[in-house]
Design a protein around this motif. Structure first.
Motif, short mmCIF file in Angstrom:
data_model
loop_
_atom_site.label_atom_id
_atom_site.label_comp_id
_atom_site.label_asym_id
_atom_site.label_seq_id
_atom_site.Cartn_x
_atom_site.Cartn_y
_atom_site.Cartn_z
N THR A 61 54.97 45.76 40.73
CA THR A 61 55.12 45.62 39.29
C THR A 61 55.17 44.17 38.83
OG1 THR A 61 57.52 45.76 39.50
CG2 THR A 61 56.34 47.81 39.07
N HIS A 62 55.03 43.25 39.73
CA HIS A 62 55.09 41.83 39.40
C HIS A 62 53.86 41.12 39.95
CE1 HIS A 62 58.18 39.88 37.23
NE2 HIS A 62 59.00 39.57 38.18
N ASP A 63 53.28 40.20 39.19
CA ASP A 63 52.20 39.38 39.73
C ASP A 63 52.77 38.46 40.80
OD1 ASP A 63 50.57 40.56 37.90
OD2 ASP A 63 50.36 38.81 36.60
N GLN A 64 52.02 38.27 41.88
CA GLN A 64 52.47 37.41 42.97
C GLN A 64 51.77 36.06 42.84
OE1 GLN A 64 54.87 38.49 45.27
NE2 GLN A 64 54.94 39.98 43.62
N VAL A 84 47.09 33.55 42.31
CA VAL A 84 47.84 34.66 41.70
C VAL A 84 47.15 35.97 42.05
CG1 VAL A 84 48.66 35.69 39.55
CG2 VAL A 84 48.61 33.21 39.80
N THR A 85 47.93 36.92 42.57
CA THR A 85 47.44 38.27 42.81
C THR A 85 48.14 39.17 41.80
OG1 THR A 85 47.21 37.80 45.17
CG2 THR A 85 47.19 40.12 44.50
N ASP A 86 47.35 39.88 40.98
CA ASP A 86 47.96 40.71 39.94
C ASP A 86 48.31 42.10 40.47
OD1 ASP A 86 45.61 42.18 39.95
OD2 ASP A 86 44.96 41.52 37.97
N GLY A 121 45.65 44.03 42.44
CA GLY A 121 45.10 43.44 43.64
C GLY A 121 44.02 42.41 43.39
N ASN A 122 43.72 42.09 42.11
CA ASN A 122 42.75 41.07 41.77
C ASN A 122 43.38 39.70 42.01
OD1 ASN A 122 41.00 43.13 40.79
ND2 ASN A 122 42.16 43.12 38.89
N ARG A 123 42.56 38.72 42.44
CA ARG A 123 43.08 37.38 42.70
C ARG A 123 42.43 36.36 41.77
NH1 ARG A 123 42.26 35.56 48.49
NH2 ARG A 123 43.39 33.77 47.71
N VAL A 124 43.23 35.46 41.23
CA VAL A 124 42.74 34.33 40.45
C VAL A 124 43.26 33.08 41.13
CG1 VAL A 124 42.78 33.15 38.22
CG2 VAL A 124 42.75 35.65 38.31
N VAL A 125 42.33 32.23 41.59
CA VAL A 125 42.69 30.99 42.27
C VAL A 125 42.29 29.84 41.34
CG1 VAL A 125 42.39 29.58 44.32
CG2 VAL A 125 42.27 32.08 44.49
N GLN A 126 43.29 29.07 40.91
CA GLN A 126 43.04 27.95 40.00
C GLN A 126 43.05 26.66 40.81
OE1 GLN A 126 45.80 27.69 36.77
NE2 GLN A 126 44.74 25.99 35.82
N HIS A 127 41.92 25.93 40.74
CA HIS A 127 41.76 24.66 41.45
C HIS A 127 41.90 23.54 40.43
CE1 HIS A 127 39.87 27.15 44.58
NE2 HIS A 127 39.21 27.71 43.59
N GLY A 128 42.96 22.77 40.51
CA GLY A 128 43.15 21.70 39.54
C GLY A 128 43.42 22.26 38.16
N ARG A 129 42.91 21.54 37.12
CA ARG A 129 43.16 21.97 35.75
C ARG A 129 42.00 22.73 35.13
NH1 ARG A 129 46.37 17.41 32.41
NH2 ARG A 129 48.14 17.24 33.82
N ASP A 130 40.79 22.53 35.65
CA ASP A 130 39.63 23.04 34.92
C ASP A 130 38.75 24.02 35.70
OD1 ASP A 130 38.80 21.22 36.75
OD2 ASP A 130 37.45 20.14 35.41
N GLN A 131 39.13 24.41 36.89
CA GLN A 131 38.30 25.34 37.66
C GLN A 131 39.14 26.49 38.18
OE1 GLN A 131 36.72 22.98 40.81
NE2 GLN A 131 35.10 22.10 39.54
N GLN A 132 38.53 27.66 38.20
CA GLN A 132 39.22 28.80 38.79
C GLN A 132 38.19 29.76 39.38
OE1 GLN A 132 41.64 30.57 35.79
NE2 GLN A 132 39.98 31.71 34.84
N LYS A 173 39.03 43.06 42.77
CA LYS A 173 39.10 44.11 43.78
C LYS A 173 38.33 45.32 43.26
CE LYS A 173 42.40 46.89 46.35
NZ LYS A 173 43.81 47.20 46.54
N SER A 174 37.41 45.82 44.06
CA SER A 174 36.62 46.97 43.65
C SER A 174 37.51 48.19 43.54
CB SER A 174 35.52 47.25 44.66
OG SER A 174 34.65 46.16 44.74
N PRO A 175 37.29 48.97 42.50
CA PRO A 175 38.11 50.19 42.38
C PRO A 175 37.76 51.18 43.48
CG PRO A 175 36.38 50.17 40.72
CD PRO A 175 36.34 48.85 41.42
N GLU A 176 38.76 51.88 43.95
CA GLU A 176 38.53 52.88 44.97
C GLU A 176 38.00 54.15 44.32
OE1 GLU A 176 42.01 53.49 47.31
OE2 GLU A 176 42.36 51.35 47.54
N THR A 177 37.05 54.77 44.99
CA THR A 177 36.48 56.01 44.48
C THR A 177 37.14 57.17 45.20
OG1 THR A 177 34.38 54.89 44.11
CG2 THR A 177 34.35 57.29 44.14
N VAL A 178 37.58 58.12 44.44
CA VAL A 178 38.23 59.29 45.00
C VAL A 178 37.32 60.49 44.79
CG1 VAL A 178 40.23 60.81 44.88
CG2 VAL A 178 40.49 58.35 44.51
#
Length: 94
Positions: free
Chosen positions: A33-36, A51-53, A56-67, A72-77
């Protein structure tokens, strides 16, 4: 002074808590329930924020202006639901 909960006097427990203005989550926060968020220094010496939300999606911020964003692909049931045999109506032949 601490006031004890009395269902006859206060009604439902949730209404009693809301009237007190308390923000209470029964089980506490979990990783689900918390972003890591993690911070470290990259190979080039710049600060990196990773940051992993909750999904399970990840956002990696490099410096101030790049990310970089890693979605994460959704699982198909797949599910198979068996149909029950149809009941025969009165007067049906067969």
């Amino acid at each position: 002074m601490r006031e004890e909960y009395d269902p006859d006097r206060h009604g439902s427990y949730g209404a009693w808590l809301r009237s007190k203005g308390l923000q209470v989550r029964a089980g506490g926060w979990t990783h689900a329930t918390h972003d890591q968020a993690r911070e470290y220094v990259g190979k080039d010496g710049r600060r990196v924020k990773d940051v992993t939300d909750q999904l399970g999606n990840r956002v990696v911020q490099h410096g101030r202006d790049q990310q970089s964003v890693h979605i994460k692909s959704p699982e198909t049931v797949h599910a198979v639901i068996q149909r029950s045999p149809q009941k025969k109506e009165v007067g049906d032949v067969g």
